[in-house]
Scaffold this active site. Sequence first.
Site, mmCIF file in Angstrom:
data_model
loop_
_atom_site.group_PDB
_atom_site.id
_atom_site.type_symbol
_atom_site.label_atom_id
_atom_site.label_comp_id
_atom_site.label_asym_id
_atom_site.label_seq_id
_atom_site.Cartn_x
_atom_site.Cartn_y
_atom_site.Cartn_z
ATOM 1 N N ASN A 85 52.720 37.486 40.011
ATOM 2 C CA ASN A 85 53.169 37.701 38.622
ATOM 3 C C ASN A 85 52.968 36.444 37.792
ATOM 4 O OD1 ASN A 85 54.463 40.402 37.896
ATOM 5 N ND2 ASN A 85 55.268 40.039 39.938
ATOM 6 N N ARG A 92 76.017 27.049 45.478
ATOM 7 C CA ARG A 92 75.048 27.502 44.486
ATOM 8 C C ARG A 92 74.999 26.557 43.294
ATOM 9 N NH1 ARG A 92 72.899 32.631 44.897
ATOM 10 N NH2 ARG A 92 74.503 33.499 46.261
ATOM 11 N N ASN A 138 63.152 38.503 33.421
ATOM 12 C CA ASN A 138 62.938 38.770 34.838
ATOM 13 C C ASN A 138 62.183 40.074 34.980
ATOM 14 O OD1 ASN A 138 63.312 38.498 37.737
ATOM 15 N ND2 ASN A 138 64.818 40.157 37.579
ATOM 16 N N HIS A 181 61.757 43.215 37.606
ATOM 17 C CA HIS A 181 62.424 43.836 38.764
ATOM 18 C C HIS A 181 61.638 45.089 39.144
ATOM 19 C CE1 HIS A 181 65.668 44.990 41.451
ATOM 20 N NE2 HIS A 181 65.608 46.203 40.928
ATOM 21 N N LEU A 215 73.602 40.851 37.741
ATOM 22 C CA LEU A 215 72.327 40.940 38.455
ATOM 23 C C LEU A 215 71.519 42.167 38.029
ATOM 24 C CD1 LEU A 215 70.649 39.621 40.791
ATOM 25 C CD2 LEU A 215 71.690 41.331 42.295
ATOM 26 N N ASP A 216 70.223 41.925 37.729
ATOM 27 C CA ASP A 216 69.301 43.027 37.395
ATOM 28 C C ASP A 216 69.874 43.914 36.290
ATOM 29 O OD1 ASP A 216 68.495 43.304 40.901
ATOM 30 O OD2 ASP A 216 67.617 42.048 39.333
ATOM 31 N N GLN A 270 51.099 47.423 38.225
ATOM 32 C CA GLN A 270 51.683 47.637 36.894
ATOM 33 C C GLN A 270 52.483 46.421 36.426
ATOM 34 O OE1 GLN A 270 50.986 50.246 34.898
ATOM 35 N NE2 GLN A 270 49.561 50.699 36.549
ATOM 36 N N GLU A 271 53.117 45.718 37.372
ATOM 37 C CA GLU A 271 53.856 44.495 37.008
ATOM 38 C C GLU A 271 52.926 43.504 36.325
ATOM 39 O OE1 GLU A 271 56.068 42.754 40.237
ATOM 40 O OE2 GLU A 271 56.527 44.729 41.066
HETATM 41 C C1 GRF Z 1 57.317 41.542 43.123
HETATM 42 O O1 GRF Z 1 57.474 42.815 43.735
HETATM 43 C C2 GRF Z 1 58.302 41.428 41.980
HETATM 44 O O2 GRF Z 1 58.672 42.694 41.458
HETATM 45 C C3 GRF Z 1 59.492 40.800 42.607
HETATM 46 O O3 GRF Z 1 58.939 39.845 43.499
HETATM 47 C C4 GRF Z 1 57.769 40.460 44.113
HETATM 48 C C5 GRF Z 1 56.728 39.427 44.426
HETATM 49 O O4 GRF Z 1 56.248 38.901 43.215
HETATM 50 N N1 GRF Z 1 60.354 40.228 41.611
HETATM 51 P P1 GRF Z 1 55.058 37.778 43.165
HETATM 52 O O5 GRF Z 1 53.830 38.364 43.824
HETATM 53 O O6 GRF Z 1 55.547 36.558 43.939
HETATM 54 O O7 GRF Z 1 54.865 37.544 41.707
#
Ligand code: GRF
Length: 198
Positions: free
Chosen positions: A16, A67, A109, A111, A146-147, A175-176
């Site tokens: 991504n 954290r 983010n 998801h 979260l999310d 699609q992402e």
């Molecule tokens: C993807 O499925 C994304 O939706 C989730 O992390 C996964 C890996 O993402 N948040 P990437 O290939 O490291 O960008």
Amino acid sequence: MSHKRVAILLSGGGSNMVALVDSMTGDHPARPCLVLSNDAQAGGLAKAAERGIPTASVDHRPFKGDRAAFEAELLKPLIDAEPDIVCLAGFMRVLTADFVSRFQGRMLNIHPSLLPKYKGLHTHARAIEAGDAEHGCTVHEVTAALDDGPILGQARVPVLTSDTPDTLAARVLTQEHKLYPSVLQRFAAGNKAPVLLP
Ligand code: GRF
């Protein structure tokens, strides 16, 4: 025109991140300023370095359980980079409300589900298990929950009877890589109207 500065946080391969970085060219109003990980071995860090983008990492493991202490370290390179926008892209650590509050309204983010369905993990297996005909991914503003947070874009894919979690995840990931860059370009231009694909 000065560009909006975008910091990208990742934990893994960074596909991504690559899609986002490769989209920030020409008259796009933003440019990447930092790629930051909680894992020094994350494959995405090498891909960012290949693209000439500053990188940093803070291993979360020495802070196990504390954290706030981990986030205090993570904030150092992030604040130094002076981002206007923060994109979580395959970043697999839960962030505290304090961290989020520092970037609220300018942290995104992605998801891998059609939120509000399937917050949390194993979203593809859960969609198959539920017998859903459709699945997909969502880009949202990050809030302390979260999310959750305002939806800025969604992309839908069919679920095939032959699908396994891996085949469905691969279809969603394609699609992402279209959705996130589209949302970022619109968001960086000050437009929060949701991107809905197809
Ligand atoms: C993807 O499925 C994304 O939706 C989730 O992390 C996964 C890996 O993402 N948040 P990437 O290939 O490291 O960008």
